[in-house]
Scaffold this active site. Structure first.
Site, PDB file in Angstrom:
ATOM      1  N   SER A 116       0.513  -1.350  -0.085  1.00 49.11           N
ATOM      2  CA  SER A 116       0.110  -0.434  -0.052  1.00 49.11           C
ATOM      3  C   SER A 116       1.165   1.630   0.353  1.00 49.11           C
ATOM      4  CB  SER A 116      -0.845   0.112   1.041  1.00 49.11           C
ATOM      5  OG  SER A 116      -0.466   0.184   2.287  1.00 49.11           O
ATOM      6  N   GLY A 118      -0.122   5.291  -1.744  1.00 44.70           N
ATOM      7  CA  GLY A 118       0.217   6.160  -3.297  1.00 44.70           C
ATOM      8  C   GLY A 118      -1.066   5.204  -4.701  1.00 44.70           C
ATOM      9  N   SER A 120      -3.805   3.962  -4.026  1.00 45.77           N
ATOM     10  CA  SER A 120      -4.865   4.541  -2.920  1.00 45.77           C
ATOM     11  C   SER A 120      -5.314   2.912  -3.182  1.00 45.77           C
ATOM     12  CB  SER A 120      -6.122   4.963  -4.176  1.00 45.77           C
ATOM     13  OG  SER A 120      -7.322   5.337  -3.156  1.00 45.77           O
ATOM     14  N   SER A 121      -4.664   2.137  -2.288  1.00 45.77           N
ATOM     15  CA  SER A 121      -5.307   0.933  -1.458  1.00 45.77           C
ATOM     16  C   SER A 121      -6.298   0.709  -0.253  1.00 45.77           C
ATOM     17  CB  SER A 121      -4.028   0.182  -1.227  1.00 45.77           C
ATOM     18  OG  SER A 121      -3.408   1.463  -0.425  1.00 45.77           O
ATOM     19  N   SER A 122      -6.390   2.592  -0.040  1.00 46.83           N
ATOM     20  CA  SER A 122      -7.510   2.436   1.025  1.00 46.83           C
ATOM     21  C   SER A 122      -8.745   2.387   0.441  1.00 46.83           C
ATOM     22  CB  SER A 122      -6.866   3.572   1.969  1.00 46.83           C
ATOM     23  OG  SER A 122      -6.839   5.076   1.078  1.00 46.83           O
ATOM     24  N   ALA A 123      -8.563   3.393  -0.658  1.00 48.40           N
ATOM     25  CA  ALA A 123     -10.137   3.385  -1.471  1.00 48.40           C
ATOM     26  C   ALA A 123     -10.546   1.971  -1.903  1.00 48.40           C
ATOM     27  CB  ALA A 123     -10.391   4.714  -2.731  1.00 48.40           C
ATOM     28  N   ALA A 124      -9.529   1.472  -2.772  1.00 44.77           N
ATOM     29  CA  ALA A 124      -9.746   0.076  -3.055  1.00 44.77           C
ATOM     30  C   ALA A 124     -10.295  -0.954  -2.119  1.00 44.77           C
ATOM     31  CB  ALA A 124      -8.449  -0.875  -3.511  1.00 44.77           C
ATOM     32  N   ASP A 166      -8.885   9.422  -5.802  1.00 51.04           N
ATOM     33  CA  ASP A 166      -8.854   7.871  -5.843  1.00 51.04           C
ATOM     34  C   ASP A 166     -10.618   7.174  -6.336  1.00 51.04           C
ATOM     35  OD1 ASP A 166      -6.331   8.628  -5.026  1.00 51.04           O
ATOM     36  OD2 ASP A 166      -7.326   8.697  -2.881  1.00 51.04           O
TER      37      ASP A 166
HETATM   38  C1  GLA Z   1      -4.734  10.748  -1.747  1.00 49.02           C
HETATM   39  C2  GLA Z   1      -6.721  11.786  -1.981  1.00 49.02           C
HETATM   40  C3  GLA Z   1      -6.675  12.021  -3.100  1.00 49.02           C
HETATM   41  C4  GLA Z   1      -5.999  12.896  -4.035  1.00 49.02           C
HETATM   42  C5  GLA Z   1      -4.301  12.473  -4.059  1.00 49.02           C
HETATM   43  C6  GLA Z   1      -3.166  12.859  -4.750  1.00 49.02           C
HETATM   44  O1  GLA Z   1      -4.165   9.783  -3.381  1.00 49.02           O
HETATM   45  O2  GLA Z   1      -7.566  10.588  -1.862  1.00 49.02           O
HETATM   46  O3  GLA Z   1      -8.044  12.398  -3.036  1.00 49.02           O
HETATM   47  O4  GLA Z   1      -5.854  14.518  -3.458  1.00 49.02           O
HETATM   48  O5  GLA Z   1      -4.187  12.083  -2.532  1.00 49.02           O
HETATM   49  O6  GLA Z   1      -3.845  13.719  -5.745  1.00 49.02           O
END
Ligand code: GLA
Length: 394
Positions: A116, A118, A120-124, A166
């Site tokens: 994890s 960079g 976006s593993s949290s949104a995934a 994300d």
């Molecule tokens: C993180 C945040 C996003 C975005 C990026 C930078 O991933 O969750 O909303 O701001 O950083 O672009």
């Protein structure tokens, strides 16, 4: 081990499955929370889940990546976060329960395919989970449910002021196409590259420094952007008592001309954050033209410029990430690169010429580890392709 195998081992039956891809945003970094425009691509790696329905409404999940089992009732989510990976699940269950009646829980196993930080593993994680709980409860989620429920969980429950970049990429992207999203009105297109666009791969180069948005300067950067917006708006309207609330201010409310006229009056840091916003908006616009014309070299150049603006104007990054950016941005076969995601730790993404991938991997590893030998075993590189988001259009 795959989560399906672990599920069979623990529960002795066949699982249901869910998946959400990771994402990169080659242009549009750090302007989503200011309601700017972004580009995104979903990756063919992501978060997987193997699960079964629990009639008693209990959520019972384990991760193959993190310690600590998560357990709670769908209709009795603790008000306070616990500070572990389960917070994303608890937060998003709360959001789901506000709109839909929940009855059933799930038991299962989750696995993130890549480290994890960079991508976006949290949104995934929240999107993959959301899909599973919704399915268990017979709920058909809209794209916007995925996007807004996951975002709200992150903003309100976990406490990070992210925008919707994300969640939107991981929901709306389509394989081979570039998502171009306007975060102000949610309009978007999935744009096919121009017919002559060269083939490319997406390199993900993990610095080895673990990321935590909540502990980073992410929220203070968002506040600096909002402060710049508030001040610029006030200068422009000649009135500091405008009845506007700080929390409702964002840079998209302020035309670039206002920044050009009054920007010099801003404190230096706010000025730099605003400069990143306006220049990034411009790169997103020009980048879309390059993409549509199949001009990957032109697109990549803008990605490099975006990376530089993150270093100089937005001032995220860390010595490790800046080193990766330095190595990659000079390498033959790299169209463009920048920090991915919040950019304080985590990874760099790069658009690569497929014919040069092996050479690039070798050089980056050698040069990076020469400067940061402690990252041996922690630094990792992966070569990815684009994929569909989780959205119902699948
Ligand atoms: C993180 C945040 C996003 C975005 C990026 C930078 O991933 O969750 O909303 O701001 O950083 O672009």
């Amino acid at each position: 081990m795959y989560c399906e195998d672990k599920f069979r081992e623990v529960y002795g039956r066949e699982p249901e499955t869910s998946f959400s891809p990771y994402r990169i945003a080659p242009l549009g970094a750090h302007i989503d929370h200011q309601f700017g425009c972004i580009h995104g691509l979903a990756l063919n790696y992501g978060v997987h889940m193997a699960y079964g329905i629990k009639q008693n409404g209990i959520i019972e999940l384990q991760s193959l990546n993190f310690p600590k089992r998560v357990q709670f009732h769908v209709n009795d989510v603790p008000e306070e976060k616990s500070g572990d990976w389960g917070d994303y699940l608890r937060g998003v269950t709360k959001e789901l329960g506000k709109k839909y009646r929940l009855k059933y829980g799930i038991a299962g196993v989750i696995r993130g395919a890549l480290p994890s930080g960079g991508i976006s593993s949290s949104a995934a994680l929240t999107i993959c989970y959301l899909r599973a709980v919704a399915q268990a409860n017979g709920i058909e989620l809209e794209d916007n449910d995925y996007i807004y429920m996951s975002k709200k969980a992150e903003n309100d429950y976990v406490g990070v002021s992210t925008g919707k970049l994300d969640q939107s990429c991981e929901t709306l992207c389509r394989k081979g196409k570039l998502l171009a999203l306007d975060c102000l009105d949610d309009s978007y297109e999935n744009v096919a590259p121009g017919p002559d666009m060269p083939d490319y791969r997406i390199g993900i180069f993990f610095s080895g420094v673990p990321r935590s948005l909540a502990n980073s300067a992410y929220n203070s950067r968002v506040d600096e952007c909002k402060a710049a917006a508030f001040a610029l708006y006030a200068y422009d309207h000649g009135d500091l008592d405008m009845g506007l609330k700080f929390k409702d201010m964002y840079l998209r409310m302020v035309p670039e001309g206002t920044f050009k006229e009054y920007g010099v009056r801003l404190p230096h840091d706010w000025q730099k954050r605003a400069r990143h916003y306006y220049t990034e908006m411009d790169r997103v616009k020009r980048g879309l033209e390059c993409w549509k014309n199949g001009d990957l070299a032109g697109y990549g150049k803008l990605v490099n410029e975006s990376g530089m603006s993150s270093i100089v104007n937005y001032e995220c990054g860390s010595p490790e990430l800046i080193k990766l950016y330095d190595i990659l941005s000079k390498l033959d076969g790299v169209y463009g690169c920048r920090f991915s995601g919040a950019g304080f730790k985590g990874c760099c993404m790069a658009l690569l010429d497929p014919a040069k991938v092996d050479m690039i991997r070798e050089v980056v590893e050698k040069e990076y580890l020469a400067e940061f030998p402690d990252m041996l075993g922690k630094y990792k590189a992966y070569i990815c392709e684009t994929a569909d988001g989780v959205g119902k259009a699948k």
